[in-house]
Design an enzyme around this catalytic site. Structure first.
Site, mmCIF file in Angstrom:
data_model
loop_
_atom_site.group_PDB
_atom_site.id
_atom_site.type_symbol
_atom_site.label_atom_id
_atom_site.label_comp_id
_atom_site.label_asym_id
_atom_site.label_seq_id
_atom_site.Cartn_x
_atom_site.Cartn_y
_atom_site.Cartn_z
ATOM 1 N N LYS A 4 27.620 -15.343 -51.600
ATOM 2 C CA LYS A 4 26.193 -14.441 -51.998
ATOM 3 C C LYS A 4 25.877 -13.614 -50.666
ATOM 4 O O LYS A 4 25.304 -12.351 -51.009
ATOM 5 C CB LYS A 4 25.237 -15.658 -51.659
ATOM 6 C CG LYS A 4 23.668 -15.252 -51.905
ATOM 7 C CD LYS A 4 23.457 -15.024 -53.306
ATOM 8 C CE LYS A 4 22.050 -14.449 -53.469
ATOM 9 N NZ LYS A 4 21.905 -13.823 -54.812
ATOM 10 N N ARG B 150 27.262 -19.806 -50.286
ATOM 11 C CA ARG B 150 27.805 -18.794 -49.485
ATOM 12 C C ARG B 150 29.272 -18.771 -49.282
ATOM 13 O O ARG B 150 29.790 -18.314 -48.481
ATOM 14 C CB ARG B 150 27.167 -19.408 -47.762
ATOM 15 C CG ARG B 150 25.729 -19.209 -47.701
ATOM 16 C CD ARG B 150 25.422 -19.625 -46.388
ATOM 17 N NE ARG B 150 25.832 -18.647 -45.532
ATOM 18 C CZ ARG B 150 25.422 -17.579 -45.272
ATOM 19 N NH1 ARG B 150 24.189 -17.164 -45.659
ATOM 20 N NH2 ARG B 150 25.634 -16.492 -44.068
ATOM 21 N N LYS C 42 26.855 -7.442 -63.798
ATOM 22 C CA LYS C 42 26.472 -8.559 -64.111
ATOM 23 C C LYS C 42 27.320 -9.437 -64.837
ATOM 24 O O LYS C 42 27.746 -10.493 -64.886
ATOM 25 C CB LYS C 42 25.210 -8.663 -64.763
ATOM 26 C CG LYS C 42 23.853 -8.576 -64.040
ATOM 27 C CD LYS C 42 23.491 -9.575 -63.007
ATOM 28 C CE LYS C 42 24.143 -9.605 -61.621
ATOM 29 N NZ LYS C 42 23.754 -8.731 -60.698
ATOM 30 N N CYS D 113 30.145 -17.807 -45.044
ATOM 31 C CA CYS D 113 30.572 -19.313 -44.946
ATOM 32 C C CYS D 113 29.027 -19.880 -44.563
ATOM 33 O O CYS D 113 28.287 -19.345 -44.262
ATOM 34 C CB CYS D 113 31.502 -19.612 -43.811
ATOM 35 S SG CYS D 113 33.081 -18.659 -44.071
ATOM 36 N N TRP E 103 34.231 -19.461 -47.099
ATOM 37 C CA TRP E 103 34.645 -18.413 -48.021
ATOM 38 C C TRP E 103 35.767 -17.756 -47.413
ATOM 39 O O TRP E 103 35.585 -17.036 -46.177
ATOM 40 C CB TRP E 103 33.522 -17.634 -48.093
ATOM 41 C CG TRP E 103 33.808 -16.270 -49.112
ATOM 42 C CD1 TRP E 103 33.828 -16.319 -50.430
ATOM 43 C CD2 TRP E 103 34.290 -14.888 -48.935
ATOM 44 N NE1 TRP E 103 34.126 -14.933 -51.105
ATOM 45 C CE2 TRP E 103 34.424 -14.313 -50.168
ATOM 46 C CE3 TRP E 103 34.460 -14.207 -47.643
ATOM 47 C CZ2 TRP E 103 34.793 -13.079 -50.087
ATOM 48 C CZ3 TRP E 103 35.022 -12.939 -47.740
ATOM 49 C CH2 TRP E 103 35.112 -12.273 -49.114
ATOM 50 N N HIS F 46 35.623 12.319 -70.998
ATOM 51 C CA HIS F 46 36.538 13.236 -69.770
ATOM 52 C C HIS F 46 37.555 12.211 -69.458
ATOM 53 O O HIS F 46 37.885 12.361 -68.295
ATOM 54 C CB HIS F 46 35.549 13.629 -68.721
ATOM 55 C CG HIS F 46 34.571 14.561 -69.080
ATOM 56 N ND1 HIS F 46 34.829 15.884 -69.272
ATOM 57 C CD2 HIS F 46 33.198 14.637 -69.253
ATOM 58 C CE1 HIS F 46 33.661 16.588 -69.874
ATOM 59 N NE2 HIS F 46 32.799 15.800 -69.477
ATOM 60 N N GLU G 262 31.017 -9.747 -62.991
ATOM 61 C CA GLU G 262 31.306 -10.885 -61.820
ATOM 62 C C GLU G 262 31.134 -12.296 -62.444
ATOM 63 O O GLU G 262 31.747 -13.254 -61.494
ATOM 64 C CB GLU G 262 30.100 -10.338 -60.848
ATOM 65 C CG GLU G 262 28.928 -10.770 -61.169
ATOM 66 C CD GLU G 262 27.632 -10.266 -60.126
ATOM 67 O OE1 GLU G 262 28.024 -10.364 -58.929
ATOM 68 O OE2 GLU G 262 26.701 -9.915 -60.343
ATOM 69 N N GLY H 254 31.806 -15.499 -40.111
ATOM 70 C CA GLY H 254 31.995 -14.264 -39.774
ATOM 71 C C GLY H 254 33.560 -14.037 -39.432
ATOM 72 O O GLY H 254 34.321 -14.707 -39.960
ATOM 73 N N GLU I 250 24.351 -1.905 -63.354
ATOM 74 C CA GLU I 250 23.792 -3.268 -63.026
ATOM 75 C C GLU I 250 24.408 -4.278 -64.091
ATOM 76 O O GLU I 250 24.941 -5.248 -64.018
ATOM 77 C CB GLU I 250 22.441 -3.404 -62.882
ATOM 78 C CG GLU I 250 22.027 -4.791 -62.524
ATOM 79 C CD GLU I 250 22.610 -5.410 -61.248
ATOM 80 O OE1 GLU I 250 23.177 -4.686 -60.343
ATOM 81 O OE2 GLU I 250 22.214 -6.677 -60.959
HETATM 82 C C1 F6R Z 1 25.794 -8.698 -57.289
HETATM 83 C C2 F6R Z 1 25.437 -9.132 -55.882
HETATM 84 C C3 F6R Z 1 25.869 -8.232 -54.871
HETATM 85 C C4 F6R Z 1 24.774 -7.747 -53.841
HETATM 86 C C5 F6R Z 1 25.509 -7.019 -52.519
HETATM 87 C C6 F6R Z 1 24.352 -6.774 -51.557
HETATM 88 O O1 F6R Z 1 25.191 -9.604 -58.257
HETATM 89 O O2 F6R Z 1 24.517 -9.887 -55.708
HETATM 90 O O3 F6R Z 1 26.333 -7.106 -55.439
HETATM 91 O O4 F6R Z 1 23.742 -7.125 -54.522
HETATM 92 O O5 F6R Z 1 26.447 -8.140 -52.010
HETATM 93 O O6 F6R Z 1 23.893 -8.050 -51.070
HETATM 94 P P1 F6R Z 1 22.469 -7.822 -50.264
HETATM 95 O O7 F6R Z 1 21.559 -7.447 -51.377
HETATM 96 O O8 F6R Z 1 22.165 -9.342 -49.887
HETATM 97 O O9 F6R Z 1 22.803 -6.978 -49.144
#
Ligand code: F6R
Length: 608
Positions: free
Chosen positions: A603, A27, A485, A2, A75, A504, A488, A102, A481
């Site tokens: 984020k 956030r 991308k 948040c 969030w 498999h 998500e 938190g 990755e």
């Molecule tokens: C995906 C993404 C997340 C972060 C993951 C770790 O695009 O951004 O999967 O990579 O939440 O976050 P950090 O790097 O901040 O520990």
């Protein structure tokens, strides 16, 4: 998870708080609220929905008078997104209010204890216990009430607190959730992250775990959890406020993809000195580096995917065994860490709860931890023994792009350095590796400039139901990755598979027209991946290949080909990921998705 902003000063607080919350919306964005003291009492306005709703409700903050207030963008963890569960939360007679980022882990116990004492709860949140607990302990001394609460609560928190009895003060504190405070001529601020207050001040203080800050309009004081006053030094933020603005791009994600040549340069070049790799931050001699017997890489999400690439590159170039773990698994699996092992945690935010816990677990067992971290001053950066910063600047889009690219560079540097000191890389190979690394920024730029081809292709897949990404070795890491991308931000189901593994079981999902993105950049594995492409094509798949320029023959097995420029195969991820990022982005844009703020995500994941 948040976002928190607070202001006390000479200006109207609400517009400043809204402005800060807008910078923190990445956030969390399912509800938002503000509490402002108007000279007589605390008024709260809050609502489910994006920050825009709160802005409209308060006419940009105008309808909430007062020079002292706190705000929050949420969030949801405990309790669904709703007006009632939105922060701030009040005590029973609306004289104490709190915003929280938190999780209060013992909130059920505390809620019961407070209910037994006659307190009534209106929300489903863990946060509301804080408001009532503050009320319970408040006997005229707000600092004492705050510290008493800190002694009772377990879990993670960053808090902003307002007492109607002391309207010339805001209290702030944190444990394992980020919080900074700052001061300007016009007042004092609290925020979850620097961009929220950068417009007003560059002078910030990082609040340490369980420190309490008392902010007044013109000064602030710091205390330990035992109410002893402490002195702290401010940090001057060097980067520009523009770095956290969209600068004319349609989305932060697009802007951040375009920043990748710079990000890669900034992470790479300061560590190449006189044709050598110098990573001072490791604080290890060449002899100590050469003696490393095993590396454990621990991270979450995309950072974990960077770690998977790191495993291939470090094992290939330095011949050191590498284990890569998801932090949420590592922390609970009682990992075997042997003498001579080094732990590397990777994190953009530096606040990811599981990664932080993995770091602490490793340190508690006596192992040195290297953090590859983007956010300066974050918890992981502060707790790791050594920190190799990725100089990506603020990353705002929830889906990471530039920070991921910078993480790759940090891992390449580490791999080449380790290979060099262990004698596995001779002078000629070393020069060639350095030359290839230095070419990456221009090559990434070139791929970005050719975005039209991938954009056109992406438009055809806006209606896709499933997409598979396949590859072997490093190409598998790239697939992980690429798949993340896409899913998500576009909400299209997607999976990444090691190309040899598909048959498999998962190959049964391939139907006429299913898109399979096959990544094939590794010369040794090229023929094998072609066979897997042929297998899926025979079952009706439409195959998109991402490969190197010299592999023209792939056109016989693929329906559509994206070429990347020539580089050392160990570094191919940095190039092949660009079209895959663009693909995910343009599919999401084509679907009309909220690219920068995908549903259910935030984020910075500061909860388990
Ligand atoms: C995906 C993404 C997340 C972060 C993951 C770790 O695009 O951004 O999967 O990579 O939440 O976050 P950090 O790097 O901040 O520990």
């Amino acid at each position: 998870m948040c976002g928190i902003v607070g202001y006390i000063g000479t200006k109207q607080a609400a517009p400043i708080i809204l402005d800060g919350l807008e910078k923190l919306e990445y956030r969390g964005y399912d509800s938002a609220g503000m509490a402002v003291y108007d000279g007589k009492k605390i008024n709260i306005t809050k609502s489910v929905g994006r920050l825009k709703v709160l802005e409209n409700l308060t006419h940009g903050g105008e309808t909430l008078p007062g020079v002292c207030g706190i705000g929050h963008t949420r969030w949801a963890t405990h309790g669904a997104p709703s007006d009632t569960n939105a922060h701030p939360h009040f005590n029973k007679d609306e004289t104490i209010t709190v915003v929280h980022n938190g999780i209060i882990e013992n909130y059920i116990h505390l809620r019961q204890m407070l209910t037994d004492k006659g307190y009534e709860f209106v929300s489903d949140t863990d946060t509301e216990v804080l408001a009532h607990l503050l009320d319970y302990y408040y006997k005229g001394n707000p600092l004492e009430a705050v510290t008493k609460v800190l002694h009772r609560v377990e879990g993670s928190y960053a808090l902003g607190i307002l007492f109607a009895d002391c309207p010339d003060q805001i209290f702030a504190t944190r444990k394992d959730s980020p919080l900074i405070v700052g001061q300007s001529k016009e007042g004092c601020f609290i925020a979850s992250d620097v961009p929220a207050i950068l417009k007003y001040t560059r002078k910030v203080y990082y609040v340490d775990n369980q420190e309490v800050v008392r902010l007044r309009a013109d000064h602030m004081h710091f205390y330990t959890v035992d109410e002893e006053e402490i002195q702290k030094e401010p940090v001057t933020i060097e980067w520009d406020a523009d770095a956290a603005e969209k600068a004319g791009y349609e989305h932060f994600m697009l802007k951040e993809m375009y920043e990748q040549p710079k990000t890669v340069t900034d992470t790479l070049m300061p560590r190449i000195k006189d044709d050598d790799i110098v990573i001072d931050e490791l604080n290890m001699t060449d002899g100590e580096l050469a003696a490393i017997r095993k590396i454990h890489i621990v991270a979450c999400g995309s950072a974990y995917h960077a770690g998977v690439t790191g495993k291939y590159v470090i094992e290939g170039l330095a011949r050191i065994p590498v284990e890569v773990d998801l932090a949420s698994e590592f922390r609970y699996r009682n990992p075997i860490l042997e003498e001579g092992a080094m732990v590397v945690v990777i994190s953009q935010s530096g606040e990811t709860a599981d990664t932080l816990a993995a770091l602490r677990e490793s340190k508690a067992r006596g192992f040195k931890v290297l953090g590859i971290v983007n956010v300066v001053g974050s918890s992981i950066a502060r707790e790791a023994d050594n920190v190799m910063y990725t100089w990506a600047g603020p990353e705002i889009a929830v889906a990471t792009t530039k920070a991921y690219s910078a993480q790759l560079i940090a891992l390449y540097l580490l791999a080449v350095k380790l290979g060099r000191v262990r004698g596995g890389i001779d002078d000629q190979m070393f020069s060639s590796l350095l030359a290839d690394l230095k070419c990456l920024p221009d090559q990434i730029e070139m791929l970005l400039n050719n975005k039209q081809k991938i954009q056109k292709f992406a438009n055809r897949y806006v209606g896709a139901r499933d997409v598979f990404f396949i590859g072997r070795g490093i190409d598998y890491a790239i697939s992980l990755e690429g798949s993340l991308k896409l899913k998500e931000i576009s909400y299209i189901h997607s999976e990444a598979y090691a190309a040899g593994e598909l048959k498999h079981g998962t190959i049964s999902l391939i139907e006429e027209g299913t898109l399979v993105a096959a990544v094939s950049t590794q010369p040794d594995l090229y023929a094998k991946t072609i066979s897997n492409m042929v297998e899926v094509k025979a079952r009706g798949a439409f195959v998109l290949a991402v490969t190197c320029e010299e592999n023209k023959a792939i056109e016989k097995a693929a329906d559509y080909v994206i070429y990347i420029p020539e580089t050392n195969p160990y570094f191919a991820n940095s190039l092949a990921i660009i079209p895959l990022q663009l693909f995910g982005y343009y599919v999401a844009v084509g679907k009309g998705c909220d690219v920068d703020k995908p549903r259910n995500l935030a984020k910075s994941v500061t909860v388990e």
